[in-house]
Scaffold this motif. Structure first.
Motif, PDB file in Angstrom:
ATOM      1  N   LEU A 177       0.819  -1.200   0.000  1.00 49.62           N
ATOM      2  CA  LEU A 177       0.000   0.000   0.000  1.00 49.62           C
ATOM      3  C   LEU A 177       0.861   1.261   0.000  1.00 49.62           C
ATOM      4  N   ALA A 178       1.893   1.289   0.833  1.00 52.17           N
ATOM      5  CA  ALA A 178       2.766   2.461   0.895  1.00 52.17           C
ATOM      6  C   ALA A 178       3.552   2.649  -0.401  1.00 52.17           C
ATOM      7  N   THR A 179       3.992   1.557  -1.002  1.00 50.64           N
ATOM      8  CA  THR A 179       4.745   1.650  -2.252  1.00 50.64           C
ATOM      9  C   THR A 179       3.867   2.145  -3.396  1.00 50.64           C
ATOM     10  N   ILE A 180       2.661   1.604  -3.491  1.00 55.59           N
ATOM     11  CA  ILE A 180       1.740   2.051  -4.537  1.00 55.59           C
ATOM     12  C   ILE A 180       1.399   3.523  -4.355  1.00 55.59           C
ATOM     13  N   PHE A 181       1.105   3.918  -3.116  1.00 55.73           N
ATOM     14  CA  PHE A 181       0.755   5.313  -2.859  1.00 55.73           C
ATOM     15  C   PHE A 181       1.915   6.245  -3.180  1.00 55.73           C
ATOM     16  N   THR A 182       3.128   5.844  -2.805  1.00 56.32           N
ATOM     17  CA  THR A 182       4.311   6.660  -3.098  1.00 56.32           C
ATOM     18  C   THR A 182       4.501   6.832  -4.601  1.00 56.32           C
ATOM     19  N   ALA A 183       4.372   5.751  -5.345  1.00 56.59           N
ATOM     20  CA  ALA A 183       4.520   5.825  -6.800  1.00 56.59           C
ATOM     21  C   ALA A 183       3.439   6.713  -7.421  1.00 56.59           C
ATOM     22  N   LEU A 184       2.218   6.592  -6.931  1.00 58.17           N
ATOM     23  CA  LEU A 184       1.129   7.421  -7.460  1.00 58.17           C
ATOM     24  C   LEU A 184       1.338   8.899  -7.148  1.00 58.17           C
ATOM     25  N   ILE A 185       1.791   9.190  -5.945  1.00 61.33           N
ATOM     26  CA  ILE A 185       2.012  10.590  -5.567  1.00 61.33           C
ATOM     27  C   ILE A 185       3.131  11.205  -6.398  1.00 61.33           C
ATOM     28  N   PHE A 186       4.256  10.496  -6.513  1.00 65.31           N
ATOM     29  CA  PHE A 186       5.390  11.066  -7.237  1.00 65.31           C
ATOM     30  C   PHE A 186       5.120  11.193  -8.743  1.00 65.31           C
ATOM     31  N   SER A 187       4.210  10.407  -9.268  1.00 62.36           N
ATOM     32  CA  SER A 187       3.910  10.492 -10.698  1.00 62.36           C
ATOM     33  C   SER A 187       2.584  11.206 -10.977  1.00 62.36           C
TER      34      SER A 187
END
Length: 115
Positions: free
Chosen positions: A10-20
Motif C-alpha cells: 500500500l505504501a509503495t503504490i501510494f508513493t509511486a502514485l504521488i510522485f507520478s
C-alpha cells in the motif's frame, strides 16, 4: 499475506502514485481520473488497516483509546499541510512532501518486525 506485505504494498503504490501524479495530466482526463481513483483506493486501504495495525502494535487492552489517538493524528497532518501552504503556496511541495513521508513509512514498515 502478512500485515507487513500489505502495508509495504500500500505504501509503495501510494508513493509511486504521488510522485507520478503530475504526469497523469499528460494522459488527459481519463488517466487523471484513474490516478485520483487509485489514490483514494490507497486512502481507503489505510483506513481499513488502522484498526488492525493498532490492535497488533498495542494490543487489545486499551484498543479504543489507542485507536482514537491514531485516528485523531490526522489533525496534526492537516495543520502541517495548512502551514506548508502558508509558507509555499505550491501544491507540488505538498505532493512531494506527502510522497516523501509515505516513502519513509514504507522504509519503517520494512524494518519493523511484523509477521
Amino acid at each position: 499475506f502478512s500485515l507487513r506485505v500489505v502495508l509495504l504494498s500500500l505504501a509503495t503504490i501510494f508513493t509511486a502514485l504521488i510522485f507520478s501524479f503530475e504526469l497523469s495530466v499528460l494522459g488527459g482526463k481519463p488517466v487523471f481520473t484513474v490516478w485520483v481513483c487509485l489514490l483514494f483506493f490507497c486512502f481507503g486501504g489505510c483506513f481499513a488497516l488502522f484498526p488492525t495495525v493498532t490492535a497488533y502494535a498495542f494490543g487489545q487492552t486499551h484498543f479504543a483509546t489507542n485507536y482514537g489517538i491514531l485516528f485523531t493524528s490526522q489533525i496534526l497532518g492537516a495543520l502541517v499541510s495548512a502551514l506548508l501552504t502558508l509558507v509555499d503556496m505550491s501544491y507540488t511541495t505538498l505532493w512531494f512532501s506527502s510522497g516523501g513521508l509515505t516513502l519513509l513509512a514504507a522504509i519503517l514498515v520494512y524494518f519493523l518486525n511484523i509477521k
